[in-house]
Design an enzyme around this catalytic site. Structure first.
Site, PDB file in Angstrom:
ATOM      1  CB  VAL A 138      -0.942   0.001   1.224  1.00 29.93           C
ATOM      2  CG1 VAL A 138      -1.828   1.238   1.213  1.00 29.93           C
ATOM      3  CG2 VAL A 138      -1.790  -1.272   1.251  1.00 29.93           C
ATOM      4  N   PRO A 139       1.179   1.802  -1.170  1.00 27.73           N
ATOM      5  CG  PRO A 139       0.998   2.608  -3.354  1.00 27.73           C
ATOM      6  CD  PRO A 139       0.388   1.634  -2.390  1.00 27.73           C
ATOM      7  CB  CYS A 140       2.109   5.160   2.789  1.00 28.69           C
ATOM      8  SG  CYS A 140       3.285   4.024   3.531  1.00 28.69           S
ATOM      9  CG  HIS A 141       6.702   4.299  -1.260  1.00 30.79           C
ATOM     10  ND1 HIS A 141       5.946   3.136  -1.116  1.00 30.79           N
ATOM     11  CD2 HIS A 141       7.046   4.349  -2.571  1.00 30.79           C
ATOM     12  CE1 HIS A 141       5.864   2.523  -2.281  1.00 30.79           C
ATOM     13  NE2 HIS A 141       6.525   3.242  -3.190  1.00 30.79           N
ATOM     14  NE  ARG A 142       4.260   3.846  -5.916  1.00 32.45           N
ATOM     15  CZ  ARG A 142       3.677   2.727  -6.328  1.00 32.45           C
ATOM     16  NH1 ARG A 142       2.364   2.692  -6.479  1.00 32.45           N
ATOM     17  NH2 ARG A 142       4.397   1.651  -6.589  1.00 32.45           N
TER      18      ARG A 142
END
Length: 170
Positions: A138-142
């Site tokens: 779940v790409p919270c880094h984006r």
């Protein structure tokens, strides 16, 4: 579920150690061990599944490891691991929106707030982003600041920068 257990296994990424967790046939955790709010995440997962943590592995964890290895070597851009989101309805709404961010693209917290139809909820979106228990998948880094700066990340800002660079190169 199997004795109400969340199976956990450590995964050494090129940027630090992640703790992977599965509940039944779903990944429910991919959390940086450096995460300051880890206790809150663990409590939410335990209460949400009525389970306890147990070291071990599962098919889901082993598949997650294979896909993470491919991701970190630039060979994978999409994950197909079944995930279990455990949180409030608002958090799940934010996390589901994170899943829509394309590989290698960044968006701001403000953009996420607009996408979920709550333009004034920027701070709440940031908090939900920070409560994500399934990093990378779940790409919270984006998600970045409105001024395009890197802001908070459970693995640290250097790790966030390296992951975003990895995605840009792949």
């Amino acid at each position: 579920m199997e004795n109400n257990t969340i199976k956990t296994k450590r995964y050494e990424s090129p940027y630090g150690i992640l703790l992977l967790g599965s509940y039944g046939e779903q990944l429910c955790m991919c959390d940086w061990l450096t995460e300051k709010r880890r206790d809150h995440v663990y409590k939410r997962l335990k209460e949400g599944t009525h389970s306890n943590f147990e070291e071990g592995t599962s098919t889901v964890i082993e598949n997650a490891i294979l896909q993470l290895n491919e991701f970190f070597t630039g060979k994978r851009k999409r994950f197909d691991i079944p995930i279990l989101l455990i949180g409030t309805e608002f958090q799940k709404k934010v996390w589901n929106e994170l899943l829509q961010i394309p590989f290698g693209i960044t968006v701001s917290y403000r953009e996420i707030a607009h996408r979920i139809g709550m333009p004034n909820a920027v701070r709440a979106v940031a908090n939900a982003n920070g409560a994500n228990a399934i990093s990378i998948f779940v790409p919270c880094h984006r998600v970045i600041g409105s001024n395009r700066s890197l802001t908070g990340y459970a693995g640290g800002l250097i790790v966030k920068q390296k992951i975003l660079e990895l995605e840009r190169k792949s």
